[in-house]
Design a protein around this motif. Structure first.
Motif, PDB file in Angstrom:
ATOM      1  N   ALA A 163       0.826  -1.203   0.000  1.00 52.59           N
ATOM      2  CA  ALA A 163       0.000   0.000   0.000  1.00 52.59           C
ATOM      3  C   ALA A 163       0.861   1.254   0.000  1.00 52.59           C
ATOM      4  O   ALA A 163       0.587   2.216  -0.724  1.00 52.59           O
ATOM      5  N   VAL A 164       1.917   1.238   0.800  1.00 54.43           N
ATOM      6  CA  VAL A 164       2.838   2.380   0.867  1.00 54.43           C
ATOM      7  C   VAL A 164       3.635   2.492  -0.419  1.00 54.43           C
ATOM      8  O   VAL A 164       3.757   3.580  -1.008  1.00 54.43           O
ATOM      9  N   ARG A 165       4.178   1.369  -0.861  1.00 55.89           N
ATOM     10  CA  ARG A 165       5.054   1.374  -2.044  1.00 55.89           C
ATOM     11  C   ARG A 165       4.318   1.807  -3.310  1.00 55.89           C
ATOM     12  O   ARG A 165       4.877   2.529  -4.146  1.00 55.89           O
ATOM     13  N   GLU A 166       3.061   1.386  -3.460  1.00 53.32           N
ATOM     14  CA  GLU A 166       2.319   1.681  -4.687  1.00 53.32           C
ATOM     15  C   GLU A 166       1.391   2.898  -4.546  1.00 53.32           C
ATOM     16  O   GLU A 166       0.542   3.127  -5.397  1.00 53.32           O
ATOM     17  N   HIS A 167       1.570   3.641  -3.459  1.00 57.93           N
ATOM     18  CA  HIS A 167       0.825   4.892  -3.248  1.00 57.93           C
ATOM     19  C   HIS A 167      -0.692   4.654  -3.245  1.00 57.93           C
ATOM     20  O   HIS A 167      -1.463   5.423  -3.846  1.00 57.93           O
ATOM     21  N   LEU A 168      -1.100   3.600  -2.550  1.00 55.46           N
ATOM     22  CA  LEU A 168      -2.517   3.276  -2.446  1.00 55.46           C
ATOM     23  C   LEU A 168      -3.164   4.061  -1.310  1.00 55.46           C
ATOM     24  O   LEU A 168      -2.484   4.634  -0.459  1.00 55.46           O
ATOM     25  N   ASP A 169      -4.486   4.047  -1.305  1.00 55.83           N
ATOM     26  CA  ASP A 169      -5.236   4.746  -0.259  1.00 55.83           C
ATOM     27  C   ASP A 169      -5.821   3.788   0.765  1.00 55.83           C
ATOM     28  O   ASP A 169      -6.526   4.229   1.682  1.00 55.83           O
ATOM     29  N   GLY A 170      -5.514   2.495   0.613  1.00 59.22           N
ATOM     30  CA  GLY A 170      -6.005   1.556   1.606  1.00 59.22           C
ATOM     31  C   GLY A 170      -6.073   0.129   1.092  1.00 59.22           C
ATOM     32  O   GLY A 170      -5.657  -0.194  -0.026  1.00 59.22           O
ATOM     33  N   ILE A 171      -6.622  -0.738   1.933  1.00 60.38           N
ATOM     34  CA  ILE A 171      -6.735  -2.173   1.659  1.00 60.38           C
ATOM     35  C   ILE A 171      -8.183  -2.610   1.887  1.00 60.38           C
ATOM     36  O   ILE A 171      -8.858  -2.123   2.789  1.00 60.38           O
ATOM     37  N   ASP A 172      -8.639  -3.528   1.054  1.00 57.08           N
ATOM     38  CA  ASP A 172      -9.963  -4.130   1.201  1.00 57.08           C
ATOM     39  C   ASP A 172      -9.795  -5.614   1.510  1.00 57.08           C
ATOM     40  O   ASP A 172      -9.060  -6.324   0.815  1.00 57.08           O
ATOM     41  N   ILE A 173     -10.469  -6.088   2.576  1.00 59.98           N
ATOM     42  CA  ILE A 173     -10.402  -7.497   2.972  1.00 59.98           C
ATOM     43  C   ILE A 173     -11.577  -8.241   2.356  1.00 59.98           C
ATOM     44  O   ILE A 173     -12.738  -7.866   2.563  1.00 59.98           O
TER      45      ILE A 173
END
Length: 386
Positions: A163-173
């Motif tokens: 998430a940090v490396r790819e500049h994401l805004d979050g994770i979905d489970i």
């Protein structure tokens, strides 16, 4: 005497005339002085310089969340109408690592992020799904990974890292599905640990959940178990209110009819009320595909249905390929959106945007407009848990 009078009269006259001249000259000088001051005044005295207003974060608004599969062309996504795009899927290993579907998936993810940023649309990465990249259902992989503290922490770290490396805004489970109390407890632990990593980084956490309602009996299903306290740790609860065709045998008409959805909405609204959870976290999911009456025939996209005849947008069934297909058309999508908002839900979820029609018959556009037509404003920002 007369000379004195004449002299006095002359003095008075001269004084009067002089006073008049002095007054005229004084007034002229004042007028000239004012004219000079205006000309010499700085422009800001005439027209104040417009200053940029301070940026104020938009208030919490209704979300429109669209899942997109990893093999889709990122250009098919209408980022302008979505608040969130959830890229699907990263696949968990039993050891707590994650796998992507090759270089193409990673390239597509990065393109989605790049395009989404142009519209202030957030991008999240979903982990799990029904099928695993190594074959079979993902349940055993996910279950094993989150059952062991070491592999659970590793999976949390892996997801946070990407998430940090790819500049994401979050994770979905997307754990499909916890079948026991042990599963539910482990999922809650995993969710809590992942939340503790993401939220301090101003990232969001969402979870996809089973509808919990039987499409035929319209009663609660017990073989999928959730620990309600888990929902305190997430920002969005994406309810998969579809795929009811598999209940009690195969019935294509039960894909996602309105009465089925109505029971689902009532169930989740009641559950959140009973557990003092904010219903704004609830997001109602709708299908962008059609289920064939003949199970030997594959599902088709909503796009294919519209391509056959744009008038199909006004229907919920259509005859194609020698069978009848069941789906949600324009009117049903509007009705479902109103249903969700009337129950205090936080917005709508789409599975999946790559299946949508283009142009005026786009279901994404229909739902977007329905959200905007409500008293709630659809925005691009959602307050994350601190």
């Amino acid at each position: 005497m007369k000379k004195r009078v004449l002299l006095r009269t002359l003095v008075i006259t001269i004084t009067f005339i002089g006073g008049m001249l002095t007054g005229v000259l004084f007034s002229a000088n004042i007028a000239n002085e004012k004219t000079v001051n205006i000309k010499q005044a700085p422009k800001s005295a005439i027209k104040p310089v417009t200053k940029e207003l301070p940026k104020v974060e938009k208030s919490q608004s209704k979300v429109l969340i669209g899942y997109v599969q990893d093999f889709r062309d990122p250009n098919v996504v209408d980022y302008s109408k979505l608040t969130h795009v959830i890229f699907s899927f990263a696949h968990p290993t039993k050891e707590g690592e994650i796998l992507l579907n090759g270089d193409t998936a990673l390239k597509n993810l990065r393109t989605v992020v790049s395009k989404a940023k142009q519209y202030d649309t957030k991008v999240m990465l979903a982990v799990g799904g029904w099928y695993h990249i190594n074959g079979g259902e993902s349940y055993e992989y996910f279950k094993t990974a989150i059952s062991n503290p070491a592999s659970r922490t590793k999976l949390v770290n892996e997801l946070t890292s990407i998430a940090v490396r790819e500049h994401l805004d979050g994770i979905d489970i997307d754990f499909e599905h916890p079948h026991s109390k042990a599963d539910a407890d482990n999922l809650a632990l995993f969710t809590n640990e992942l939340s503790a990593q993401l939220h301090p980084k101003n990232m969001e956490l969402s979870i996809a959940v089973y509808s919990k309602i039987h499409a035929v009996t319209l009663t609660e299903i017990g073989f999928v178990v959730y620990e309600p306290t888990m929902f305190q740790d997430v920002d969005h609860v994406n309810i998969m209110a579809y795929d009811g065709q598999w209940d009690d045998g195969y019935h294509a008409a039960n894909l996602s009819p309105y009465p089925f959805t109505e029971k689902i909405v009532n169930y989740w609204a009641d559950l959140f009320d009973k557990n003092n959870l904010p219903k704004e976290k609830l997001v109602l999911g709708v299908p962008f595909y059609a289920q064939p009456e003949d199970p030997k025939i594959k599902q088709v996209s909503y796009s294919a249905i519209i391509n056959q005849d744009p008038a199909n947008s006004t229907k919920d069934t259509v005859s194609m390929n020698g069978t009848t297909y069941y789906y949600n058309g324009d009117a049903t999508m509007k009705k479902k959106t109103t249903l969700a908002l009337d129950h205090g839900f936080g917005g709508m979820m789409l599975w999946e945007v790559g299946l949508d029609a283009k142009g005026p018959n786009s279901l994404t556009g229909t739902i977007f407009e329905a959200l905007n037509d409500s008293n709630n404003v659809l925005g691009k920002y959602y307050s994350t848990k601190k």
